[in-house]
Write a protein that holds these residues in place. Structure first.
Motif, PDB file in Angstrom:
ATOM      1  N   PRO A   1      57.047 -43.092  42.639  1.00  0.00           N
ATOM      2  CA  PRO A   1      58.453 -41.627  42.350  1.00  0.00           C
ATOM      3  C   PRO A   1      59.671 -42.111  43.783  1.00  0.00           C
ATOM      4  O   PRO A   1      58.825 -42.857  44.072  1.00  0.00           O
ATOM      5  N   PHE A   2      60.860 -41.692  43.787  1.00  0.00           N
ATOM      6  CA  PHE A   2      62.054 -41.877  44.619  1.00  0.00           C
ATOM      7  C   PHE A   2      62.492 -40.613  44.712  1.00  0.00           C
ATOM      8  O   PHE A   2      62.651 -39.407  43.921  1.00  0.00           O
ATOM      9  N   ASP A   3      62.836 -40.027  45.424  1.00  0.00           N
ATOM     10  CA  ASP A   3      64.021 -39.754  46.102  1.00  0.00           C
ATOM     11  C   ASP A   3      65.789 -39.835  45.739  1.00  0.00           C
ATOM     12  O   ASP A   3      66.014 -38.969  46.545  1.00  0.00           O
ATOM     13  N   THR A   4      65.951 -41.294  45.690  1.00  0.00           N
ATOM     14  CA  THR A   4      67.312 -41.430  45.848  1.00  0.00           C
ATOM     15  C   THR A   4      67.037 -42.721  45.026  1.00  0.00           C
ATOM     16  O   THR A   4      66.484 -43.420  44.887  1.00  0.00           O
ATOM     17  N   VAL A   5      68.812 -42.899  44.224  1.00  0.00           N
ATOM     18  CA  VAL A   5      68.780 -44.261  44.048  1.00  0.00           C
ATOM     19  C   VAL A   5      70.568 -44.478  44.427  1.00  0.00           C
ATOM     20  O   VAL A   5      70.742 -43.808  44.842  1.00  0.00           O
ATOM     21  N   GLN A   6      69.649 -45.473  44.584  1.00  0.00           N
ATOM     22  CA  GLN A   6      70.877 -46.133  45.008  1.00  0.00           C
ATOM     23  C   GLN A   6      71.537 -47.761  43.811  1.00  0.00           C
ATOM     24  O   GLN A   6      70.943 -48.584  44.053  1.00  0.00           O
ATOM     25  N   ILE A   7      72.523 -47.464  44.055  1.00  0.00           N
ATOM     26  CA  ILE A   7      73.304 -47.971  42.830  1.00  0.00           C
ATOM     27  C   ILE A   7      74.577 -49.005  42.839  1.00  0.00           C
ATOM     28  O   ILE A   7      75.137 -47.468  43.097  1.00  0.00           O
ATOM     29  N   PRO A   8      74.947 -49.594  41.753  1.00  0.00           N
ATOM     30  CA  PRO A   8      76.524 -50.154  42.275  1.00  0.00           C
ATOM     31  C   PRO A   8      77.529 -48.793  41.237  1.00  0.00           C
ATOM     32  O   PRO A   8      76.914 -48.228  40.680  1.00  0.00           O
ATOM     33  N   ARG A   9      78.890 -48.530  41.761  1.00  0.00           N
ATOM     34  CA  ARG A   9      79.324 -47.675  41.148  1.00  0.00           C
ATOM     35  C   ARG A   9      79.468 -48.182  39.233  1.00  0.00           C
ATOM     36  O   ARG A   9      79.347 -47.249  38.289  1.00  0.00           O
ATOM     37  N   CYS A  10      80.055 -49.621  39.498  1.00  0.00           N
ATOM     38  CA  CYS A  10      80.101 -50.304  38.014  1.00  0.00           C
ATOM     39  C   CYS A  10      79.133 -50.945  37.634  1.00  0.00           C
ATOM     40  O   CYS A  10      78.663 -51.280  38.273  1.00  0.00           O
ATOM     41  N   TYR A  11      78.744 -52.039  36.196  1.00  0.00           N
ATOM     42  CA  TYR A  11      78.263 -52.927  36.314  1.00  0.00           C
ATOM     43  C   TYR A  11      78.625 -53.570  34.648  1.00  0.00           C
ATOM     44  O   TYR A  11      79.442 -52.618  34.310  1.00  0.00           O
ATOM     45  N   ARG A  12      78.965 -54.936  35.200  1.00  0.00           N
ATOM     46  CA  ARG A  12      79.319 -56.176  33.469  1.00  0.00           C
ATOM     47  C   ARG A  12      78.243 -56.089  32.993  1.00  0.00           C
ATOM     48  O   ARG A  12      78.167 -57.668  34.333  1.00  0.00           O
ATOM     49  N   PRO A  13      77.916 -56.376  32.186  1.00  0.00           N
ATOM     50  CA  PRO A  13      76.946 -57.111  31.249  1.00  0.00           C
ATOM     51  C   PRO A  13      77.820 -58.274  31.349  1.00  0.00           C
ATOM     52  O   PRO A  13      78.972 -58.479  30.931  1.00  0.00           O
ATOM     53  N   ARG A  14      76.869 -59.860  31.150  1.00  0.00           N
ATOM     54  CA  ARG A  14      77.234 -60.860  30.936  1.00  0.00           C
ATOM     55  C   ARG A  14      77.873 -61.275  29.632  1.00  0.00           C
ATOM     56  O   ARG A  14      77.635 -60.634  27.925  1.00  0.00           O
ATOM     57  N   GLY A  15      79.533 -61.307  30.141  1.00  0.00           N
ATOM     58  CA  GLY A  15      80.456 -61.630  28.396  1.00  0.00           C
ATOM     59  C   GLY A  15      80.672 -59.757  28.068  1.00  0.00           C
ATOM     60  O   GLY A  15      81.168 -59.860  26.940  1.00  0.00           O
ATOM     61  N   GLY A  16      80.093 -58.907  28.561  1.00  0.00           N
ATOM     62  CA  GLY A  16      80.598 -57.611  27.929  1.00  0.00           C
ATOM     63  C   GLY A  16      81.446 -56.555  28.680  1.00  0.00           C
ATOM     64  O   GLY A  16      81.679 -57.397  29.143  1.00  0.00           O
ATOM     65  N   PRO A  17      82.018 -55.709  28.286  1.00  0.00           N
ATOM     66  CA  PRO A  17      83.396 -54.894  29.014  1.00  0.00           C
ATOM     67  C   PRO A  17      82.072 -54.181  30.378  1.00  0.00           C
ATOM     68  O   PRO A  17      80.968 -53.941  30.311  1.00  0.00           O
ATOM     69  N   GLU A  18      82.885 -53.855  31.351  1.00  0.00           N
ATOM     70  CA  GLU A  18      82.932 -52.836  32.447  1.00  0.00           C
ATOM     71  C   GLU A  18      81.832 -52.237  31.744  1.00  0.00           C
ATOM     72  O   GLU A  18      82.855 -50.943  31.484  1.00  0.00           O
ATOM     73  N   VAL A  19      80.662 -50.832  32.567  1.00  0.00           N
ATOM     74  CA  VAL A  19      80.075 -50.415  32.724  1.00  0.00           C
ATOM     75  C   VAL A  19      80.847 -48.721  33.235  1.00  0.00           C
ATOM     76  O   VAL A  19      79.419 -49.687  33.853  1.00  0.00           O
ATOM     77  N   ARG A  20      80.598 -48.064  33.650  1.00  0.00           N
ATOM     78  CA  ARG A  20      81.199 -47.513  34.801  1.00  0.00           C
ATOM     79  C   ARG A  20      79.730 -46.311  34.646  1.00  0.00           C
ATOM     80  O   ARG A  20      79.020 -45.598  34.232  1.00  0.00           O
ATOM     81  N   LEU A  21      78.580 -47.062  35.962  1.00  0.00           N
ATOM     82  CA  LEU A  21      77.462 -45.977  35.891  1.00  0.00           C
ATOM     83  C   LEU A  21      77.081 -44.674  36.758  1.00  0.00           C
ATOM     84  O   LEU A  21      76.803 -43.881  36.444  1.00  0.00           O
ATOM     85  N   VAL A  22      78.775 -44.750  37.734  1.00  0.00           N
ATOM     86  CA  VAL A  22      78.427 -43.197  39.008  1.00  0.00           C
ATOM     87  C   VAL A  22      79.476 -41.903  37.557  1.00  0.00           C
ATOM     88  O   VAL A  22      80.197 -42.624  38.877  1.00  0.00           O
ATOM     89  N   THR A  23      78.587 -41.309  37.205  1.00  0.00           N
ATOM     90  CA  THR A  23      79.231 -40.649  36.435  1.00  0.00           C
ATOM     91  C   THR A  23      78.987 -38.880  36.491  1.00  0.00           C
ATOM     92  O   THR A  23      77.998 -38.992  37.583  1.00  0.00           O
ATOM     93  N   PRO A  24      80.437 -38.044  36.865  1.00  0.00           N
ATOM     94  CA  PRO A  24      80.206 -36.745  36.905  1.00  0.00           C
ATOM     95  C   PRO A  24      78.024 -36.336  36.016  1.00  0.00           C
ATOM     96  O   PRO A  24      77.572 -35.965  36.663  1.00  0.00           O
ATOM     97  N   ARG A  25      78.270 -36.931  35.120  1.00  0.00           N
ATOM     98  CA  ARG A  25      77.055 -36.866  34.221  1.00  0.00           C
ATOM     99  C   ARG A  25      75.814 -37.377  34.586  1.00  0.00           C
ATOM    100  O   ARG A  25      74.871 -36.263  34.813  1.00  0.00           O
ATOM    101  N   PHE A  26      76.230 -38.526  35.473  1.00  0.00           N
ATOM    102  CA  PHE A  26      74.583 -39.172  36.409  1.00  0.00           C
ATOM    103  C   PHE A  26      74.399 -38.465  37.331  1.00  0.00           C
ATOM    104  O   PHE A  26      73.360 -37.525  37.366  1.00  0.00           O
TER     105      PHE A  26
END
Length: 276
Positions: free
Chosen positions: A193-218
């Protein structure tokens, strides 16, 4: 939108490897500089030498930031202690940081296998478990480190997720519903279990488009399940301000000066003593 009831009056501010604009990361000088800016929490990494000395040092080897070379795990403290980071400060022992900087708290990223046993023993010996948050990209190392701390101390310490936990939380935030509760049960043996998630705002898969991870929904999903969201590594003031308005609970930054100035303008600096 993010639940306003969950938002902190003062966000967690974490100085990434201290404050070292000239590149002398993870040195006593860098951590003192962060402290002098008013920081309570610093982020650092631990690797352990061949003779069991826990160091504040990010890399597996000396090569990137010192004039030396070789794996930390294959060298003794005596072989490492004369090295200089970016030609400036030395590589500090974590024990020295904990004793010489008693006002600081440490977000510790467990980087190597030897630290799984050496770090809990050191924290127990120094009575320093109340001054740390433990994490690791490796869920196995994180889980075993936390369990060893519990064995020694009889209590848990704050922790942020490993890579697997972060991915699981992201997937569940997209699925919604009872997905997190069900997933946590399914993986309880493997993901601590964890009480915090430490995460980059965005992630770009190799050869793919940038994905926004930190969103209001998340953020809202994490908060509904009692999990704080810290974003790394954010160095531009405008982006820091945007993330704070989104409702993130903390920011990890190389530019501790900029984050402190922004929080001061928002009436949120210096931090009151609390966990991040």
């Amino acid at each position: 939108m993010t639940s306003r009831a969950h938002r902190r009056d003062i966000p967690a501010a974490l100085a990434h490897r201290g404050f070292c604009p000239e590149g002398a990361e993870n040195t006593v000088e860098a951590f003192r500089a962060a402290r002098d800016l008013g920081y309570e929490w610093v982020e650092t990494d631990v690797n352990t030498t061949a003779d069991g000395v826990v160091l504040s040092f990010h890399d597996e080897t000396l090569d990137r930031v010192t004039a030396g070379s070789g794996k930390v795990s294959a060298l003794s403290w005596e072989q490492i202690r004369a090295e200089r980071v970016a030609g400036a400060g030395g590589i500090p022992r974590l024990a020295d940081l904990l004793t010489e900087l008693p006002g600081l708290k440490f977000n510790l990223d467990v980087k190597d296998e030897a630290s799984v046993t050496a770090l809990p023993a050191l924290l127990h010996e120094l009575g320093a478990v109340e001054r740390v948050r433990v994490t690791s990209f490796s869920e196995s190392r994180r889980r075993r480190t936390l369990r060893r701390i519990r064995e020694l101390e009889g209590r848990s310490v704050p922790t942020s997720s490993g890579k697997e936990g972060m991915r699981l939380l992201l997937v569940c935030s997209w699925l919604g519903g009872p997905s997190w509760r069900l997933a946590r049960r399914a993986v309880a043996r493997w993901i601590e279990p964890f009480d915090t998630v430490q995460i980059p705002r965005c992630y770009r898969p190799r050869g793919g488009p940038e994905v926004r991870l930190v969103t209001p929904r998340f953020i809202d999903f994490a908060h509904r399940h009692g999990i704080d969201v810290h974003v790394w590594t954010v160095n531009e003031t405008d982006e820091m301000a945007e993330l704070l308005e989104l409702g993130v609970d903390g920011i990890v930054t190389d530019r501790a000066d900029r984050l402190a100035s922004l929080l001061a303008r928002r009436g949120q600096w210096p931090p009151r003593s609390r966990e991040p």
